[in-house]
Design a protein around this motif. Sequence first.
Motif, mmCIF file in Angstrom:
data_model
loop_
_atom_site.group_PDB
_atom_site.id
_atom_site.type_symbol
_atom_site.label_atom_id
_atom_site.label_comp_id
_atom_site.label_asym_id
_atom_site.label_seq_id
_atom_site.Cartn_x
_atom_site.Cartn_y
_atom_site.Cartn_z
ATOM 1 N N PRO A 137 0.811 -1.229 0.000
ATOM 2 C CA PRO A 137 0.000 0.000 0.000
ATOM 3 C C PRO A 137 0.840 1.273 0.000
ATOM 4 C CG PRO A 137 -0.909 -1.587 1.535
ATOM 5 C CD PRO A 137 0.418 -2.126 1.095
ATOM 6 N N PHE A 138 1.961 1.259 0.716
ATOM 7 C CA PHE A 138 2.799 2.455 0.760
ATOM 8 C C PHE A 138 3.580 2.643 -0.540
ATOM 9 C CE2 PHE A 138 1.841 2.275 5.247
ATOM 10 C CZ PHE A 138 1.755 3.618 5.590
ATOM 11 N N VAL A 139 3.954 1.546 -1.187
ATOM 12 C CA VAL A 139 4.565 1.674 -2.516
ATOM 13 C C VAL A 139 3.578 2.333 -3.470
ATOM 14 C CG1 VAL A 139 5.393 0.392 -4.525
ATOM 15 C CG2 VAL A 139 6.183 -0.243 -2.242
ATOM 16 N N TYR A 140 2.326 1.882 -3.420
ATOM 17 C CA TYR A 140 1.279 2.456 -4.276
ATOM 18 C C TYR A 140 1.077 3.940 -3.984
ATOM 19 C CZ TYR A 140 -3.463 3.823 -5.551
ATOM 20 O OH TYR A 140 -4.552 4.520 -6.020
ATOM 21 N N LEU A 141 1.008 4.293 -2.697
ATOM 22 C CA LEU A 141 0.794 5.695 -2.332
ATOM 23 C C LEU A 141 1.960 6.574 -2.793
ATOM 24 C CD1 LEU A 141 -0.651 5.268 1.276
ATOM 25 C CD2 LEU A 141 -1.886 6.033 -0.766
ATOM 26 N N PRO A 199 9.965 0.775 7.783
ATOM 27 C CA PRO A 199 9.759 0.023 6.533
ATOM 28 C C PRO A 199 8.663 0.614 5.655
ATOM 29 C CG PRO A 199 9.011 -1.243 8.441
ATOM 30 C CD PRO A 199 9.794 -0.094 8.962
ATOM 31 N N ASN A 200 7.628 1.178 6.270
ATOM 32 C CA ASN A 200 6.571 1.811 5.476
ATOM 33 C C ASN A 200 7.096 3.044 4.752
ATOM 34 O OD1 ASN A 200 4.615 -0.061 6.157
ATOM 35 N ND2 ASN A 200 3.877 1.107 7.915
ATOM 36 N N LEU A 201 7.964 3.804 5.418
ATOM 37 C CA LEU A 201 8.557 4.981 4.772
ATOM 38 C C LEU A 201 9.463 4.569 3.618
ATOM 39 C CD1 LEU A 201 9.517 7.330 7.757
ATOM 40 C CD2 LEU A 201 7.628 7.567 6.143
ATOM 41 N N VAL A 202 10.239 3.523 3.835
ATOM 42 C CA VAL A 202 11.105 3.028 2.764
ATOM 43 C C VAL A 202 10.260 2.569 1.581
ATOM 44 C CG1 VAL A 202 12.784 1.254 2.118
ATOM 45 C CG2 VAL A 202 12.981 2.402 4.325
ATOM 46 N N ALA A 203 9.150 1.882 1.867
ATOM 47 C CA ALA A 203 8.253 1.429 0.805
ATOM 48 C C ALA A 203 7.652 2.621 0.071
ATOM 49 C CB ALA A 203 7.145 0.553 1.389
ATOM 50 N N PHE A 204 7.267 3.646 0.813
ATOM 51 C CA PHE A 204 6.721 4.853 0.187
ATOM 52 C C PHE A 204 7.763 5.490 -0.726
ATOM 53 C CE2 PHE A 204 5.715 9.329 -0.129
ATOM 54 C CZ PHE A 204 4.332 9.359 -0.265
ATOM 55 N N ASN A 205 9.008 5.546 -0.257
ATOM 56 C CA ASN A 205 10.074 6.143 -1.059
ATOM 57 C C ASN A 205 10.337 5.333 -2.317
ATOM 58 O OD1 ASN A 205 12.222 8.252 -1.193
ATOM 59 N ND2 ASN A 205 13.534 6.453 -1.253
ATOM 60 N N GLY A 229 8.082 3.620 -3.859
ATOM 61 C CA GLY A 229 6.966 3.981 -4.716
ATOM 62 C C GLY A 229 7.177 5.321 -5.403
ATOM 63 N N VAL A 230 7.735 6.279 -4.662
ATOM 64 C CA VAL A 230 8.043 7.588 -5.250
ATOM 65 C C VAL A 230 9.001 7.431 -6.420
ATOM 66 C CG1 VAL A 230 9.278 9.755 -4.835
ATOM 67 C CG2 VAL A 230 7.553 8.976 -3.202
ATOM 68 N N GLU A 231 10.034 6.612 -6.237
ATOM 69 C CA GLU A 231 11.009 6.422 -7.311
ATOM 70 C C GLU A 231 10.382 5.707 -8.509
ATOM 71 O OE1 GLU A 231 13.590 8.087 -6.998
ATOM 72 O OE2 GLU A 231 13.319 8.458 -4.862
ATOM 73 N N ILE A 232 9.503 4.736 -8.243
ATOM 74 C CA ILE A 232 8.814 4.054 -9.342
ATOM 75 C C ILE A 232 7.942 5.042 -10.112
ATOM 76 C CG2 ILE A 232 7.047 2.331 -9.903
ATOM 77 C CD1 ILE A 232 8.107 0.669 -7.560
ATOM 78 N N GLY A 233 7.176 5.852 -9.366
ATOM 79 C CA GLY A 233 6.335 6.855 -10.017
ATOM 80 C C GLY A 233 7.159 7.863 -10.791
#
Length: 245
Positions: A61-65, A183-189, A191-195
């Motif tokens: 979910p955080f990667v997606y966000l 880990p959620n912040l890392v996942a969010f980051n 996701g930011v790089e993927i986006g």
Amino acid sequence: MILSTTAQAQSGQPSFHRRAALGAFLCALLSLIISTVAHAHGVADGDKGYIQEISGTHLLPFVYLGAKHMVTGYDHLLFLAGVIFFLYRLKDIAIYVSLFAIGHSLTMLYGVYAGVNVNAYLIDAIIGLSVVYKALDNLGAYQRWFGIQPNTKIATVVFGLFHGFGLAAKIQEYEIAPEGLLPNLVAFNIGVEIGQLLALGAILIAMGFWRRTPAFLKYAYTANVGLMCAGFVLVGYQLTGFFVS
């Protein structure tokens, strides 16, 4: 990279009045677009409600966000578009995008994890200024005005740091539970790089087709004037929000 006056002349650069008219039209159009989509560039109520209801580690979910935020982050994408505007080699593009990613990753992770309280309006106004800065750099304004050329790599990292604090301010609006925060912040980051890569790929494809036409050098000046106007619109919008909030 600086827009060459000689190249402009050889490519049949439009007259000054025509360029000014095109620039004014772009400014008006970008002002309308930004004022319309600015309300959408934030934390959606559904996303915020979901994050507030969960705790623990939730990587996907955080990667997606993160990806969603970057793809809809017009301010970040405008800056990136300015950075790569005159970069033709993939190696150079990779270097600058990596520098930008390092900058915003550091301050995003630090800002949220350390609970740094920054004013989102002021940070977003600085992000708008970064767009203005890069457009002026592309136009060769600093050499003409001051006789110097700022180090573009250092500038990319510095503005990346500010962009990261902007991301941190948006993440803090999610009110993420402390359980599984890192880990959620890392996942969010991630996701930011993927986006960022997805959006950058689309920009590069569009610019690749444009660069193969005579219109690129013909209207590169106008495009960067429009980019500069968009940056000023962002600054004005955010400062207005700061003073009326």
